[in-house]
Structures are given as structure tokens and as C-alpha cells.
Design an enzyme around this catalytic site. Structure first.
Site, mmCIF file in Angstrom:
data_model
loop_
_atom_site.group_PDB
_atom_site.id
_atom_site.type_symbol
_atom_site.label_atom_id
_atom_site.label_comp_id
_atom_site.label_asym_id
_atom_site.label_seq_id
_atom_site.Cartn_x
_atom_site.Cartn_y
_atom_site.Cartn_z
ATOM 1 N N ASP A 32 -59.541 14.629 -4.391
ATOM 2 C CA ASP A 32 -58.886 13.558 -3.881
ATOM 3 C C ASP A 32 -59.180 12.496 -4.567
ATOM 4 O O ASP A 32 -59.862 12.329 -5.783
ATOM 5 C CB ASP A 32 -59.863 13.248 -2.553
ATOM 6 C CG ASP A 32 -59.404 11.957 -1.539
ATOM 7 O OD1 ASP A 32 -57.905 11.674 -1.955
ATOM 8 O OD2 ASP A 32 -60.017 11.442 -0.947
ATOM 9 N N HIS A 49 -50.880 11.934 -9.075
ATOM 10 C CA HIS A 49 -50.551 13.299 -8.983
ATOM 11 C C HIS A 49 -50.172 14.165 -9.931
ATOM 12 O O HIS A 49 -50.665 15.360 -9.992
ATOM 13 C CB HIS A 49 -49.643 13.596 -7.665
ATOM 14 C CG HIS A 49 -49.627 12.922 -6.250
ATOM 15 N ND1 HIS A 49 -51.076 13.145 -5.854
ATOM 16 C CD2 HIS A 49 -48.836 12.013 -5.613
ATOM 17 C CE1 HIS A 49 -50.914 12.480 -4.557
ATOM 18 N NE2 HIS A 49 -49.675 11.921 -4.566
ATOM 19 N N LEU A 143 -60.532 36.051 -11.682
ATOM 20 C CA LEU A 143 -60.777 34.828 -10.762
ATOM 21 C C LEU A 143 -59.368 34.700 -9.863
ATOM 22 O O LEU A 143 -58.408 35.212 -10.091
ATOM 23 C CB LEU A 143 -60.739 33.492 -11.683
ATOM 24 C CG LEU A 143 -60.608 32.359 -10.984
ATOM 25 C CD1 LEU A 143 -61.944 32.035 -10.268
ATOM 26 C CD2 LEU A 143 -60.138 31.051 -11.839
HETATM 27 C C1 IPE Z 1 -57.717 15.212 1.799
HETATM 28 O O1 IPE Z 1 -57.354 14.161 1.155
HETATM 29 C C2 IPE Z 1 -56.577 16.631 1.482
HETATM 30 C C3 IPE Z 1 -56.406 16.743 0.142
HETATM 31 C C4 IPE Z 1 -56.981 16.507 -0.769
HETATM 32 C C5 IPE Z 1 -55.077 17.527 0.065
HETATM 33 P P1 IPE Z 1 -56.822 13.024 1.919
HETATM 34 O O2 IPE Z 1 -56.675 11.922 1.221
HETATM 35 O O3 IPE Z 1 -55.654 13.579 2.737
HETATM 36 O O4 IPE Z 1 -57.991 12.808 3.218
HETATM 37 P P2 IPE Z 1 -58.261 11.332 3.825
HETATM 38 O O5 IPE Z 1 -56.922 10.881 4.448
HETATM 39 O O6 IPE Z 1 -58.677 10.414 2.891
HETATM 40 O O7 IPE Z 1 -59.276 12.060 4.755
HETATM 41 C C1 IPE Z 2 -55.291 13.572 -3.277
HETATM 42 O O1 IPE Z 2 -54.842 12.446 -3.705
HETATM 43 C C2 IPE Z 2 -54.076 14.541 -3.329
HETATM 44 C C3 IPE Z 2 -53.518 14.787 -2.018
HETATM 45 C C4 IPE Z 2 -53.915 14.536 -0.960
HETATM 46 C C5 IPE Z 2 -52.358 15.396 -2.279
HETATM 47 P P1 IPE Z 2 -54.692 11.254 -2.941
HETATM 48 O O2 IPE Z 2 -53.102 11.169 -2.848
HETATM 49 O O3 IPE Z 2 -55.364 11.106 -1.406
HETATM 50 O O4 IPE Z 2 -55.197 9.852 -3.542
HETATM 51 P P2 IPE Z 2 -55.930 8.516 -2.811
HETATM 52 O O5 IPE Z 2 -56.739 9.174 -1.879
HETATM 53 O O6 IPE Z 2 -54.991 7.868 -2.416
HETATM 54 O O7 IPE Z 2 -56.563 8.164 -3.902
HETATM 55 MG MG MG Z 3 -56.794 10.835 -0.537
#
Ligand code: IPE
Ligand code: IPE
Ligand code: MG
Length: 251
Positions: A32, A49, A143
């Protein structure tokens, strides 16, 4: 543990601290913070990303050297479809490119791809590439690289229940082991360590059944910044934990 040849001085010190007899077999990661990483730099979320994809390669290399057997990464949740259509489509394209690019590397490193989640909702071009890489890497042994795609812990459990009913399993015959064999993770051990980056202290519908006794590790580091040093810090913290599984721990 002996550091890899290309380790930096700072990494070497951490590698030397790692106890090779206490390596988690399965490490699961909620990657995240890509969006916040980009925002901090005045970049688009998409750039975040892209940087996040690079961090995955790094995590795989650390896991390989550590002797971790399974690494699961949460790449797209069942809830992530509510994001703007453009972001969803870029995430799918990045995933496709990542798999295409990694194919040879996964072969060279003897890494086997695995996918959990409902693949039926993924675009065809992504599914085709997944099938190619699954097929090519199926005999690899060093792995397992498990990607959670259109994955939700609740959907996983619900899907298992539906299949159990369809298979005509009688209530008296159902037990935890049998139930586990109906989950997407049927061929994998439960995670020993669950890592979440970016400072959020929640599990966001990831592996709900499987993390019953996982050690949880939360860090403020944003996913694109999660490098070898951060991985080693997480493993060292894990090695300090006393896992009791409901017992007394000998006290
Ligand atoms: C969790 O992250 C999902 C992934 C890392 C794929 P999110 O960014 O979607 O989660 P929330 O919304 O902050 O809980
Ligand atoms: C995690 O990063 C990746 C996915 C959920 C695909 P986020 O896109 O959730 O990044 P933040 O949480 O907005 O910083
Ligand atoms: Mg996120």
C-alpha cells in the site's frame, strides 16, 4: 545469514543478523501507498504504481536469498474496482507489462507464478499473459510468487462455501482442513508473516481465514520505498516474536 554478493554495506550488517533457522515460510504483503508516494513527489498516481512494480522485483530477490518459500502480494482487491476507470485500466496494463517483462527473470531465478482471486473479471489480455507465465514457470521450485488479483478474503470464503455445497459435503464431514482445501490458497501454507506498508493498520479484506495466527508487521514506509533493508527489518522483527498458537510458550 551470509549476505548476497551484491549487498551494500548497510544491507550486509542486517543480513548478518538474520537467523537462517527462523525464516518465515510464507510472507504475505499488502503493498500500500503507491498513490501517496507519487503525490509526495508531485507525480501522477500512475507513476506511483510503476514505482511499486519495481519494488516487487526487489522483494522477490530478498525472498529468494532468505529462503522464503512463498511470497504473496496483494495487487488488486475486490474493492479496487471502485477506483476511477482510468486507474483500473492502467493497473491492468501495468500488470500485463510486469508479467511479460518478468517471464524470463522468473525462469532464470526458478520462481513459480501462482494467482489467487477471481480471474473471470480480469481483461482477456491479462488472463492470456497470466496463463502463459503460469504454464512456463509451473516446474520452478525455488520460490512461489503468488499474486492476489481481484482477491477479497470474504469472497474467498464465500466461494469456498458455494463449492462445498455444490460438492455435496455433509456438515459432519466438514472440518478446518477440508475447508482450507476449498480456498484459493489450497496449495499454500498459511502466511507466517503479514506485512502492510504505508502506515494503515488494517487488513483490508486480505486472507482473512489464512492469517488466523500470522505475525502482523506494519510500517510507515510507502510500498515503492520498501527495499531490501525494509524487508530485512521486517524479517528481523518477525524473528524476535514468540509464536504461541494458543499455547503457553513454555512459561
Ligand atoms: C489494499 O490497499 C489493497 C491492495 C494493496 C491491493 P487499499 O489501498 O485498497 O486499501 P484501503 O482502501 O486503504 O483499505
Ligand atoms: C497500493 O497503493 C496499490 C493498489 C491498491 C493497487 P494505493 O494505490 O492504494 O496507494 P495509496 O493508498 O493511495 O497511497
Ligand atoms: Mg491504498
Amino acid at each position: 545469514m551470509k549476505p548476497p554478493a551484491n549487498a551494500t554495506e548497510k544491507e550486509r550488517l542486517l543480513w548478518l543478523e538474520i537467523d537462517e533457522n527462523k525464516i518465515p515460510e510464507h510472507v504475505a504483503i499488502i503493498m500500500d501507498g503507491n498513490g501517496r508516494w507519487a503525490k509526495k513527489r508531485g507525480l501522477s498516481r500512475i507513476k506511483g504504481h510503476k514505482a511499486g512494480a519495481k519494488a516487487i522485483e526487489n522483494a522477490l530477490d530478498s525472498a529468494l536469498h532468505l529462503g522464503v518459500k512463498v511470497i504473496t502480494v496483494y495487487a488488486f482487491s475486490t474493492e479496487n474496482w471502485i477506483r476511477p476507470e482510468y486507474e483500473v485500466s492502467v493497473l491492468m496494463t501495468l500488470l500485463f507489462q510486469f508479467l511479460k517483462l518478468q517471464k524470463k527473470k522468473l525462469m532464470d531465478k526458478d520462481i513459480k507464478l501462482s494467482i489467487i482471486g477471481d480471474r473471470s473479471k480480469l481483461p482477456l489480455f491479462v488472463n492470456r499473459e497470466i496463463d502463459r507465465v503460469l504454464d512456463e514457470t509451473r516446474e520452478n521450485k525455488s520460490l512461489i510468487f503468488n499474486i492476489a488479483l481481484n482477491y477479497g478474503g470474504r469472497a474467498d470464503i464465500l466461494n469456498a462455501v458455494k463449492n462445498l455445497i455444490e460438492a455435496g459435503i455433509k456438515p459432519d464431514d466438514l472440518n478446518e482442513k477440508l475447508f482450507s482445501s476449498y480456498l484459493y490458497t489450497k496449495d499454500l501454507p498459511d502466511p507466517d508473516l503479514l506485512i502492510r506498508t504505508s502506515g494503515e493498520i488494517r487488513v483490508s479484506n486480505f486472507l482473512l481465514w489464512q492469517i488466523a495466527y500470522s505475525e502482523l508487521y506494519f510500517t510507515d514506509i510507502l510500498w515503492p520505498d520498501f527495499d531490501t533493508i525494509e524487508m530485512l527489518k521486517a524479517i528481523l522483527e518477525y524473528q524476535k516474536r514468540e509464536r504461541r498458537f494458543g499455547g503457553t510458550g513454555g512459561i
